[in-house]
Write an enzyme that holds these catalytic residues in place. Structure first.
Site, mmCIF file in Angstrom:
data_model
loop_
_atom_site.group_PDB
_atom_site.id
_atom_site.type_symbol
_atom_site.label_atom_id
_atom_site.label_comp_id
_atom_site.label_asym_id
_atom_site.label_seq_id
_atom_site.Cartn_x
_atom_site.Cartn_y
_atom_site.Cartn_z
ATOM 1 N N GLU A 188 0.848 -1.205 0.000
ATOM 2 C CA GLU A 188 0.000 0.000 0.000
ATOM 3 C C GLU A 188 0.875 1.243 0.000
ATOM 4 O O GLU A 188 1.987 1.225 0.520
ATOM 5 C CB GLU A 188 -0.971 -0.030 1.187
ATOM 6 C CG GLU A 188 -0.333 -0.231 2.551
ATOM 7 C CD GLU A 188 0.070 1.033 3.221
ATOM 8 O OE1 GLU A 188 -0.550 2.060 2.929
ATOM 9 O OE2 GLU A 188 1.010 1.002 4.033
ATOM 10 N N CYS A 234 5.759 4.419 9.771
ATOM 11 C CA CYS A 234 6.362 3.871 8.545
ATOM 12 C C CYS A 234 7.785 4.363 8.299
ATOM 13 O O CYS A 234 8.728 3.576 8.314
ATOM 14 C CB CYS A 234 5.475 4.211 7.359
ATOM 15 S SG CYS A 234 3.787 3.664 7.605
HETATM 16 C C1 UGA Z 1 4.160 7.172 4.524
HETATM 17 C C2 UGA Z 1 4.228 7.326 2.993
HETATM 18 O O1 UGA Z 1 4.136 8.713 2.647
HETATM 19 C C3 UGA Z 1 3.069 6.563 2.334
HETATM 20 O O2 UGA Z 1 3.186 6.645 0.921
HETATM 21 C C4 UGA Z 1 3.153 5.088 2.763
HETATM 22 O O3 UGA Z 1 2.101 4.319 2.199
HETATM 23 C C5 UGA Z 1 3.057 5.011 4.265
HETATM 24 O O4 UGA Z 1 4.145 5.778 4.847
HETATM 25 C C6 UGA Z 1 3.191 3.572 4.683
HETATM 26 O O5 UGA Z 1 4.263 2.971 4.482
HETATM 27 O O6 UGA Z 1 2.196 2.964 5.131
HETATM 28 P P1 UGA Z 1 2.731 8.348 6.470
HETATM 29 O O7 UGA Z 1 3.528 7.546 7.437
HETATM 30 O O8 UGA Z 1 1.250 8.417 6.629
HETATM 31 O O9 UGA Z 1 2.958 7.801 4.967
HETATM 32 O O10 UGA Z 1 3.298 9.823 6.557
HETATM 33 P P2 UGA Z 1 3.924 10.892 5.536
HETATM 34 O O11 UGA Z 1 2.872 11.753 4.972
HETATM 35 O O12 UGA Z 1 4.849 10.210 4.599
HETATM 36 O O13 UGA Z 1 4.768 11.785 6.555
HETATM 37 C C7 UGA Z 1 5.818 11.202 7.325
HETATM 38 C C8 UGA Z 1 6.497 12.239 8.179
HETATM 39 O O14 UGA Z 1 7.316 13.097 7.368
HETATM 40 C C9 UGA Z 1 5.581 13.156 8.986
HETATM 41 O O15 UGA Z 1 6.073 13.211 10.314
HETATM 42 C C10 UGA Z 1 5.716 14.501 8.291
HETATM 43 O O16 UGA Z 1 5.535 15.578 9.174
HETATM 44 C C11 UGA Z 1 7.165 14.437 7.807
HETATM 45 N N1 UGA Z 1 7.460 15.349 6.663
HETATM 46 C C12 UGA Z 1 6.786 15.203 5.494
HETATM 47 C C13 UGA Z 1 8.441 16.325 6.792
HETATM 48 O O17 UGA Z 1 9.067 16.458 7.860
HETATM 49 N N2 UGA Z 1 8.721 17.141 5.731
HETATM 50 C C14 UGA Z 1 8.076 17.013 4.556
HETATM 51 O O18 UGA Z 1 8.386 17.774 3.610
HETATM 52 C C15 UGA Z 1 7.079 16.025 4.427
#
Ligand code: UGA
Length: 481
Positions: free
Chosen positions: A152, A264
């Protein structure tokens, strides 16, 4: 198609609800009674925008049903999807849950129903999957079932949109000699117009892992760039904005800040590094991605310490607890490490998050943390504040009102999300990662946090560090190690 989904956490429940929404007849199974009770009432057991309504609606239309019996669900499906947890809750992998799930369900499955694995798994377990499934079937005196991987790519907070309108769908063949598993998956996703990519199981697993590792790398890259911007006097937001126009780079996942959290990205980066190390493979890039991410959390605390002088005895307001906005998930949230570090340095920490469930869970995870019921209550009498999660509510704060509430007008923006000019107009000293404002700070000597010199000081230091280790072990095994 009749689809059974085993495991109704984030991945399994979103999969179940969205497949039902597409018109499939879905039976979801979970052995957690509380989760099941909530679902039978039509309520998602966690916060995901749109999920409650989708579950309730499909329950009513009887396209979605739930059961506590995984074996019943396995008997019932034309396809059986497994979405049980593979995270050990302590930064590592565990495959016991999926192994015992397979032992229960595989003997019961109809002969022509493919087994579809949606859980993210350690690569070495994928090799064993086909053998395990075949061995279980043969012991039950039944012919093998096709086994497929369907990773996913949904993000918490936008999981429904990501599922319904994916950029790609990936199918990996674990054991599918006559292609029936692949044809079933193509039928299941018949509504999708995005590319459907079929490949070997190991390729599919790495297509998933590779995407997350790359996203994590982008974030740590932006954070390293922010440190360079601070040192040399550039504004990281302008820098990444300009870089992002290059289609080879792209604008997303380059926002500097306190780093990535969640179930993740941190787990998959650190486990990849650990597994590679165990297997004698060098992974210096991912090792650095991991270290930069943890450094950001500690750097935020160091920046606050420099801004207030010393943290001992100070009241610090934390704005945001969840690992990102639009979720109530606290797994590996930067806020927990930051709170534990601040407390270990002798500060009082008062946090506010718009999610009541996240506030309640945070005080279980960080016992000395205090939570407030609204943002101004968290800011009241604070000597400093830090933005840790960029919830929209925090972008609407009335900073003149906040200025009256705080003891000292000091704020560190850990997500580069606030408008510095608004804060300065309200009299705040504003700082952030790579927004030029920490340039002078970076050149100063690092401040020792809550570690006085002399005999008493050394004792206090030891107390502080064991207190810090204990606090961190609960919330951030990586930093505590
Ligand atoms: C992540 C991936 O984005 C999904 O595609 C994947 O399906 C999922 O893991 C998974 O393996 O199940 P998610 O864990 O929901 O999704 O979170 P993200 O939106 O990827 O954000 C992760 C972290 O990165 C957050 O703490 C966010 O604040 C941080 N982030 C994001 C930053 O610090 N800077 C950014 O520019 C973007």
């Amino acid at each position: 198609m009749k689809v059974s989904v085993i495991g109704l956490g984030y991945v399994g429940l979103v999969t179940s609800a969205c497949l039902a929404e597409w018109g499939h007849d879905v039976l979801g199974a979970d052995n957690n009674r509380r989760r099941l009770d909530a679902l039978l009432r039509g309520a998602a057991p966690f916060h995901e925008p749109g999920l409650d309504a989708m579950v309730a609606d499909n329950l009513e239309r009887r396209r979605l049903r739930f059961t506590a019996s995984a074996t019943q669900a396995a008997r019932d499906g034309d396809a059986v999807i497994v979405a049980v947890g593979t995270h050990d809750g302590n930064g590592g992998w565990q495959t016991l849950t999926i192994q015992s799930c397979l032992a229960d369900i595989v003997p019961e499955m109809p002969d022509d129903a493919p087994l579809i694995i949606r859980s993210t798994m350690p690569p070495d377990f994928i090799r064993r999957m086909a053998l395990i499934a075949r061995a279980i079937r043969s012991e039950a005196g039944r012919k093998p079932v096709p086994v497929m991987l369907n990773p996913e790519f949904t993000r918490e907070g936008s999981a429904i949109r990501d599922f319904m309108h994916p950029e790609r769908v990936v199918f990996g063949s674990v054991d599918d000699p006559d292609g029936h598993g692949l044809r079933t998956l193509q039928e299941l996703y018949a509504n999708v117009t995005a590319p459907m990519l079929s490949m070997s199981a190991m390729d599919a697993a790495f297509a998933k892992l590779g995407a997350n590792l790359f996203l994590a790398t982008k974030i740590s890259f932006a954070n390293e760039l922010a440190a360079l911007c601070d040192a040399y006097g550039a504004h990281v937001d302008n820098v990444v904005q300009a870089m992002g126009h290059d289609p080879r780079i792209g604008p997303t996942f380059l926002r500097a800040g306190v780093g990535f959290g969640g179930s993740c990205l941190p787990h998959q980066v650190s486990m990849t590094v650990r597994d590679a190390d165990r297997d004698g493979i060098d992974s210096p890039l991912l090792d650095a991605v991991n270290r930069i991410n943890h450094r950001q959390r500690l750097d935020l605390v160091q920046h606050l310490a420099r801004m207030v002088g010393q943290l001992e005895g100070q009241r610090v307001a934390l704005l945001g607890l969840t690992f990102k906005p639009h979720t109530d998930d606290l797994r590996d949230a930067p806020s927990l490490t930051v709170a534990a570090e601040l407390l270990a340095a002798g500060a009082t920490v008062v946090a506010y998050d718009p999610m009541p469930s996240a506030r309640a869970r945070a005080i279980e995870l960080v016992p000395d943390l205090v939570v407030a019921d609204d943002v101004y209550a968290a800011l009241a009498n604070a000597s400093a504040a830090a933005l840790v999660t960029e919830w929209p509510e925090f972008l609407q704060i009335d900073w003149s009102r906040a200025a009256e509430a705080v003891r000292r007008r000091i704020i560190f923006d850990g997500r580069n999300a606030l408008d510095p000019s608004q804060l300065r107009a309200a009299g705040f000293t504003y700082s952030a990662f790579g927004r030029m404002v920490t340039g002078q700070v970076a050149a100063m000597e690092p401040v020792q946090m809550a570690m006085p010199s002399g005999r008493e000081g050394r004792g206090a230091g030891r107390r502080t560090s064991s207190r810090r280790r204990r606090a961190l072990a609960r919330v951030d095994p990586e930093s505590a190690a």
